[in-house]
Scaffold this motif. Structure first.
Motif, PDB file in Angstrom:
ATOM      1  N   PHE A 146      -0.644  11.642 -12.097  1.00 44.05           N
ATOM      2  CA  PHE A 146      -1.226  10.857 -13.231  1.00 44.05           C
ATOM      3  C   PHE A 146      -0.043   9.762 -13.496  1.00 44.05           C
ATOM      4  O   PHE A 146      -0.429   8.505 -13.562  1.00 44.05           O
ATOM      5  N   GLN A 147       1.148  10.100 -13.331  1.00 37.76           N
ATOM      6  CA  GLN A 147       2.062   9.110 -13.456  1.00 37.76           C
ATOM      7  C   GLN A 147       1.972   8.006 -12.585  1.00 37.76           C
ATOM      8  O   GLN A 147       2.397   6.762 -12.849  1.00 37.76           O
ATOM      9  N   SER A 148       1.778   8.390 -11.096  1.00 39.20           N
ATOM     10  CA  SER A 148       1.600   7.681  -9.840  1.00 39.20           C
ATOM     11  C   SER A 148       0.360   6.559 -10.119  1.00 39.20           C
ATOM     12  O   SER A 148       0.458   5.401  -9.938  1.00 39.20           O
ATOM     13  N   MET A 149      -0.616   7.243 -10.879  1.00 32.87           N
ATOM     14  CA  MET A 149      -1.825   6.320 -11.193  1.00 32.87           C
ATOM     15  C   MET A 149      -1.411   5.135 -12.068  1.00 32.87           C
ATOM     16  O   MET A 149      -1.837   4.045 -12.071  1.00 32.87           O
ATOM     17  N   LEU A 150      -0.720   5.704 -13.190  1.00 37.93           N
ATOM     18  CA  LEU A 150      -0.343   4.543 -14.144  1.00 37.93           C
ATOM     19  C   LEU A 150       0.660   3.702 -13.588  1.00 37.93           C
ATOM     20  O   LEU A 150       0.521   2.605 -14.081  1.00 37.93           O
ATOM     21  N   ASP A 151       1.517   4.060 -12.915  1.00 40.67           N
ATOM     22  CA  ASP A 151       2.524   2.952 -12.399  1.00 40.67           C
ATOM     23  C   ASP A 151       1.754   2.054 -11.329  1.00 40.67           C
ATOM     24  O   ASP A 151       2.074   0.945 -11.198  1.00 40.67           O
ATOM     25  N   GLY A 152       0.635   2.650 -10.489  1.00 43.49           N
ATOM     26  CA  GLY A 152      -0.009   1.703  -9.602  1.00 43.49           C
ATOM     27  C   GLY A 152      -0.892   0.591 -10.295  1.00 43.49           C
ATOM     28  O   GLY A 152      -0.857  -0.481  -9.895  1.00 43.49           O
ATOM     29  N   HIS A 153      -1.513   1.273 -11.545  1.00 45.47           N
ATOM     30  CA  HIS A 153      -2.056   0.347 -12.263  1.00 45.47           C
ATOM     31  C   HIS A 153      -1.270  -0.971 -12.855  1.00 45.47           C
ATOM     32  O   HIS A 153      -1.807  -1.877 -13.065  1.00 45.47           O
ATOM     33  N   GLY A 154       0.101  -0.445 -13.334  1.00 43.74           N
ATOM     34  CA  GLY A 154       0.797  -1.363 -14.035  1.00 43.74           C
ATOM     35  C   GLY A 154       1.169  -2.580 -12.812  1.00 43.74           C
ATOM     36  O   GLY A 154       1.451  -3.578 -13.195  1.00 43.74           O
ATOM     37  N   GLN A 155       1.510  -1.896 -11.847  1.00 44.55           N
ATOM     38  CA  GLN A 155       1.808  -2.852 -10.616  1.00 44.55           C
ATOM     39  C   GLN A 155       0.720  -3.774 -10.440  1.00 44.55           C
ATOM     40  O   GLN A 155       0.877  -5.012 -10.058  1.00 44.55           O
ATOM     41  N   LEU A 156      -0.530  -3.409 -10.322  1.00 45.05           N
ATOM     42  CA  LEU A 156      -1.716  -4.265 -10.348  1.00 45.05           C
ATOM     43  C   LEU A 156      -1.735  -5.474 -11.197  1.00 45.05           C
ATOM     44  O   LEU A 156      -2.146  -6.443 -10.990  1.00 45.05           O
ATOM     45  N   LEU A 157      -1.420  -5.105 -12.755  1.00 43.54           N
ATOM     46  CA  LEU A 157      -1.758  -5.727 -13.599  1.00 43.54           C
ATOM     47  C   LEU A 157      -0.773  -6.636 -14.271  1.00 43.54           C
ATOM     48  O   LEU A 157      -0.929  -7.549 -14.840  1.00 43.54           O
ATOM     49  N   ALA A 158       0.608  -6.468 -14.192  1.00 43.20           N
ATOM     50  CA  ALA A 158       1.815  -6.808 -14.613  1.00 43.20           C
ATOM     51  C   ALA A 158       1.779  -8.407 -14.403  1.00 43.20           C
ATOM     52  O   ALA A 158       1.956  -9.069 -15.396  1.00 43.20           O
ATOM     53  N   ALA A 159       1.629  -8.782 -13.352  1.00 47.58           N
ATOM     54  CA  ALA A 159       1.751 -10.260 -12.854  1.00 47.58           C
ATOM     55  C   ALA A 159       0.677 -11.051 -13.576  1.00 47.58           C
ATOM     56  O   ALA A 159       0.704 -12.169 -14.194  1.00 47.58           O
TER      57      ALA A 159
END
Length: 336
Positions: A146-159
């Motif tokens: 779950f945390q890995s999913m959230l982190d991956g989504h954050g990397q996708l959208l942060a920029a």
């Protein structure tokens, strides 16, 4: 993956028999794929086709068991079979071998087949039958997924998100509620050299932080938020709580912000461009209700909670088109 239905199955999927027969097959396909991922069946085939004995040896499983599973996976379109043995399809090779997407698949499989066991009780009573975060805490592997999913989504959208959020040009303070991994705060601090950020979340969810990004363990529903912030982030937060809880949280956020400060909210809309996206949003909403007493609220409903704010703007994201950034400016208490 789509299942190719034969004439008999098509009959079941038409008016001649319950359409749930096709849904049963789809459910079975999803469960078989999850088993194959956990057992390493797909990974064992990454270098080419294997007959049953070789597949069993490579995956470290029973030959008869893996043969029966592999035959099912052939029927469901995950594998092919020939004289050379079982082989990956192009889609299986792309998504289910050495792909970050396997984390998503394994997480949702646990949700569907374990967390949803008490779904009827939630619908019957109107209250969550399970505590989602306690459920995660009891399953460290699933919690990590779950945390890995959230982190991956954050990397996708942060920029994409960082340029959309107004930040004062001089020294400024940001509070990131429920921001766990800290990707959004780090992107904003990188963009604004005078900005410092505090990320508040459960200790188990917090990442390592970064330059000018402080990690603060706490429950943002109960912990004192403090005051004097120029920006507060509520990214994928509101959907995890009932409406009354969100109204109370936004009231506390308004008190924590300086006049003219900005709250930035990231949430899903209720509409989507295609039927698959709409179905996922409704599935996600049901899961939020069942485990957290939340739901996918939609943009108009969230905007109605922003009575302590002005200049509400909404921006649809490019990299996640079902999600929207909502920004609003805090006004002085008593201002109309």
């Amino acid at each position: 993956m789509p299942i190719e239905l034969g004439d008999d199955e098509q009959a079941y999927a038409s008016n001649e028999a319950p359409a749930s027969f096709a849904d049963m097959l789809g459910t079975a396909a999803y469960r078989c794929a999850a088993a194959a991922m956990r057992l390493g069946v797909f990974g064992a085939l990454r270098n080419g086709a294997l007959r049953a004995p070789g597949l069993a040896s490579a995956a470290g499983v029973d030959e008869r068991g893996v043969t029966i599973l592999a035959d099912a996976l052939v029927s469901f379109g995950y594998l092919t079979v020939s004289d050379d043995g079982y082989a990956l399809t192009p889609l299986s090779d792309k998504w289910l071998v050495d792909s970050p997407y396997t984390t998503v698949e394994l997480f949702w499989q646990r949700v569907m087949f374990e967390l949803w066991d008490g779904l009827e009780d939630s619908v019957r009573t109107g209250k969550p039958a399970v505590d989602f975060y306690q459920w995660l805490a009891d399953r460290p592997e699933t919690s990590e997924q779950f945390q890995s999913m959230l982190d991956g989504h954050g990397q996708l959208l942060a920029a994409e998100l960082a340029p959309l959020i107004p930040v004062p040009s001089g020294p400024a303070r940001l509070l990131d509620l429920g921001g766990g991994h800290g990707r959004y705060s780090m992107a904003l601090c990188e963009r604004h050299p005078a900005l410092s950020a505090t990320v508040m979340d459960y200790e188990s969810a917090l990442g390592p932080g970064g330059e000018r990004v402080t990690m603060a363990p706490g429950n943002y529903l109960e912990t004192d938020l403090g005051t004097g912030y120029d920006v507060v982030l509520l990214f994928n937060v509101l959907h995890g709580h009932p409406e009354a809880g969100n109204r109370a949280l936004l009231d506390r956020v308004a008190a924590a912000l300086n006049p003219g400060g900005v709250v930035a909210i990231l949430e899903h809309g209720r509409d989507a461009p295609g039927p698959a996206d709409v179905s996922f949003l409704r599935t996600f909403s049901l899961n939020l209700f069942h485990g957290q007493n939340g739901e996918v609220y939609g943009l108009d409903r969230i905007a109605g909670w922003l009575s302590d704010f002005r200049e509400v703007t909404t921006t649809q994201l490019r990299n996640s088109p079902t999600q929207y950034l909502i920004t609003a400016v805090a006004q002085s208490r008593g201002a109309g």
